[in-house]
Every structure is written in structure tokens, then in C-alpha cells.
Design an enzyme around this catalytic site. Structure first.
Site, PDB file in Angstrom:
ATOM      1  N   SER A 177       0.806  -1.240   0.000  1.00 13.34           N
ATOM      2  CA  SER A 177       0.000   0.000   0.000  1.00 13.34           C
ATOM      3  C   SER A 177       0.829   1.276   0.000  1.00 13.34           C
ATOM      4  CB  SER A 177      -0.940   0.026   1.201  1.00 13.34           C
ATOM      5  OG  SER A 177      -2.091  -0.712   0.915  1.00 13.34           O
TER       6      SER A 177
ATOM      7  N   LYS B 107       0.409   3.305  -2.995  1.00 14.10           N
ATOM      8  CA  LYS B 107      -0.782   4.153  -3.159  1.00 14.10           C
ATOM      9  C   LYS B 107      -0.405   5.629  -3.080  1.00 14.10           C
ATOM     10  CE  LYS B 107      -3.876   0.575  -1.514  1.00 14.10           C
ATOM     11  NZ  LYS B 107      -4.382  -0.173  -0.378  1.00 14.10           N
TER      12      LYS B 107
ATOM     13  N   TYR C 171      -3.386  -3.358 -10.439  1.00 16.46           N
ATOM     14  CA  TYR C 171      -3.248  -2.997  -9.023  1.00 16.46           C
ATOM     15  C   TYR C 171      -2.366  -4.018  -8.288  1.00 16.46           C
ATOM     16  CZ  TYR C 171      -4.597  -2.620  -4.096  1.00 16.46           C
ATOM     17  OH  TYR C 171      -4.574  -2.539  -2.726  1.00 16.46           O
TER      18      TYR C 171
ATOM     19  N   TYR D 121      -4.216   3.736   7.610  1.00 11.55           N
ATOM     20  CA  TYR D 121      -5.513   3.031   7.744  1.00 11.55           C
ATOM     21  C   TYR D 121      -6.346   3.619   8.873  1.00 11.55           C
ATOM     22  CZ  TYR D 121      -2.253  -0.237   5.534  1.00 11.55           C
ATOM     23  OH  TYR D 121      -1.283  -0.788   4.771  1.00 11.55           O
TER      24      TYR D 121
ATOM     25  N   VAL E  41       1.104  -3.399   3.925  1.00 11.13           N
ATOM     26  CA  VAL E  41       1.098  -4.672   4.660  1.00 11.13           C
ATOM     27  C   VAL E  41       2.379  -5.495   4.468  1.00 11.13           C
ATOM     28  CG1 VAL E  41      -1.400  -4.951   4.895  1.00 11.13           C
ATOM     29  CG2 VAL E  41      -0.232  -5.872   2.873  1.00 11.13           C
TER      30      VAL E  41
END
Ligand code: GLN
Length: 306
Positions: A65, A68, A190, A242, A260
């Protein structure tokens, strides 16, 4: 006077050793569960180019992530405020792969850092570039000043085979009209995006434009204007870790983005970027030793944004 961070990183490395076996390596992506949790790396990249490292700072890991952040920077730099018609800017208060909010909020993800939001950002990039995953990889190579960055095809395949939840998210958004490309293409791209591997030094360097108000510190190339860079930092603070972003701001006090794979990149605006990696995660999916290391860093150096 330039601060020498070396002894601070060395002592943090010692301090977090006992935490390493206590984190839980992500196992919902089969390939990630094979990584030893007994690893910890930390790197600080100062805007004048000084770099300090300790532990496994040169070991590449699955950025997941954390990508992102770079995908959002690329989409924001090309599309500007248009992206906000398709993705929000509020913390979700839910796990990063939650589906529930998406249903009652008509397929508009809360923010670009949860999976739903990242899938929309990937979709936006896919409308811009022939291959969004390749465009992102090239962007990250340029930012990290490291042409050797690459996908980990085994990790990508492993995630793709078990991406049921991400498929469900993508189908729901497709039904609401918020995914323009075929679901299969976006999930495939992705998973490739998430599989990009980096080490702490590369990651800290790649994010340095965000602590330099939007331009690359070593050559001045502008990636984002001052205001957009400031806004992206704000999103990192409120949504980057998160549904633990509140606790992270309380403990660490820096804009950050986690993944993660156990990586976290954080920044002190106008001064430095810092990347940590340790694969064992806490209950929210953030690196257990990584968060503690960053907390120790801002405590020992008194460098937080607050
Ligand atoms: N590839 C992972 C997923 O989609 C990334 C999640 C994360 O790092 N939080 O589930």
C-alpha cells in the site's frame, strides 16, 4: 548545524529488537507469509542528500500500500482536483479492505489510501497511460533515482490468485459507475502495482519531493505544486495508516503511508524523509516495530510536525 542521525538510528534498531517476533506477518497474500518477521531496517534521507541507515535498510521488501502514495501523486499531478469527484478525502475509520462503507456511499471511496480508493486511482491512471502499472513503476524509478526498481511477479501472481475482496470492491464500484476500465484489468494492474519492491533507502529518497514542497531535492524537478504537495501530506496524516491514523498521529506526529509488507514512509516537511521496514504487523496492519521506531525517532529528535 546539520544533525547526525546515525547514533539515533542505531539505538532505535537495538530498542525495537524485542518487538520483532511479536508482529504478525500478513498471510492473506500467500507469498508475503514466507517473509521472516525478524528483520528491521530504517533509513533517513535529508533534503541536502545526507543519508543515514541502520539494520536491514538495504533489503528490498514488498511495498504494497505504500505504492498508493506514489499512484496518488502521479494521478494528482496529471488530473488535479478532478480526481476528487471520484474519491473522497476523509479517514474511513474502517479496515483498508472494507466493503461496507462503499455500499452506502454509492461507490465513492472515502480516500485514495484504502483499497477502494487506490483501485479508482489506478483506473484514473489507466485512462491516462497505455499501461498504468508500467507508468507508475517508471515514475517511482525516477523518484527513487533507481532504474533497477521492479515488480515482484511472484508476489503479484500470489495476490492476484487470492484477490477476492479486491474483486468484490472493484465490482461494486463498477456497478456504481465509478470504475471505467474492465475490473479484470484494474485488479491485474493494481496487484502489479502493490508488488513493486524497494528498500528503505530507495523509499525514503522516492518520497523526498513530498518533504521538499513538491520538487525533487537533487535536481529541482517539480512533481506537484506547493499547495498540492501540502495537501498530499495532509492526506497522509489523516488517512495514511488506515484506521489507526489517529493513533499514529498521536504517537508519531508525522505524515506517513504504510503497507502490509511492513514498510512505512514518513516525512518531516522541509527537512527529511524516513522509511522503516519490519514485516510483523499490528492489528491495524501497520508494522509493529516500524510504528514504534518512528515514535522513538520523533521523541528522540523532537522532530514531529506538532
Ligand atoms: N495489496 C494489498 C491489498 O490490496 C495492499 C494492502 C495494504 O498494504 N494495506 O490488500
Amino acid at each position: 548545524m546539520a544533525i547526525n542521525y546515525q547514533h539515533i538510528l542505531d539505538s532505535i534498531c537495538e530498542e525495537v529488537k524485542d518487538l520483532l517476533p511479536k508482529g504478525k506477518v500478513a498471510d492473506y497474500i500467500p507469498q508475503l507469509s514466507a517473509v521472516s518477521p525478524l528483520q528491521f531496517g530504517i533509513a533517513v534521507y535529508c533534503l541536502d542528500g545526507r543519508t543515514y541507515t541502520a539494520g536491514n535498510a538495504h533489503t528490498r521488501f514488498s511495498t504494497q500500500s505504500v505504492t498508493k502514495l506514489f499512484a496518488l501523486a502521479l494521478a494528482f499531478s496529471r488530473e488535479g482536483d478532478k480526481i476528487w469527484s471520484r474519491v473522497g478525502r476523509e479517514p474511513s475509520g474502517n479496515p483498508f479492505n472494507s466493503l461496507s462503507q462503499l455500499e452506502y456511499e454509492q461507490g465513492i471511496p472515502r480516500n485514495p489510501f484504502i483499497n477502494a480508493g487506490a483501485l479508482v486511482i489506478h483506473d484514473i491512471l489507466a485512462a491516462r497511460f497505455v499501461q498504468a502499472d508500467i507508468a507508475l513503476l517508471q515514475f517511482m524509478r525516477m523518484l527513487a533515482r533507481e532504474p533497477g526498481l521492479d515488480f515482484d511477479r511472484t508476489v503479484a501472481a500470489s495476490e492476484h490468485q487470492t484477490a477476492h475482496r479486491n474483486y468484490a470492491i472493484a465490482h461494486l464500484m463498477k456497478d456504481f459507475g465509478n470504475l471505467h476500465n474492465p475490473v479484470e484489468d484494474i485488479i491485474y494492474g493494481y496487484c502489479r502495482q502493490c508488488s513493486i519492491t524497494m528498500n528503505c533507502v530507495e523509499l525514503a529518497r522516492a518520497a523526498s519531493f513530498l518533504s521538499n514542497h513538491g520538487s525533487i531535492p537533487w535536481d529541482g524537478t517539480r512533481i506537484l505544486d506547493y499547495s498540492s504537495s501540502k495537501r498530499l501530506n495532509a492526506l497522509m496524516l489523516t488517512c495514511g495508516t488506515y484506521d489507526a491514523a489517529g493513533d499514529f498521529a498521536y504517537r508519531v506526529g508525522l505524515p506517513a503511508k504504510s503497507g502490509v509488507g511492513g514498510g512505512i514512509v514518513a516525512l518531516v516537511p522541509g527537512e527529511l524523509t524516513i522509511a522503516v521496514w519490519s514485516p510483523g504487523l499490528d492489528a491495524a496492519g501497520n508494522s509493529l516495530a516500524g510504528v514504534t521506531a518512528l515514535e522513538r525517532f520523533t521523541t528522540l529528535t523532537t522532530r514531529s510536525i506538532f
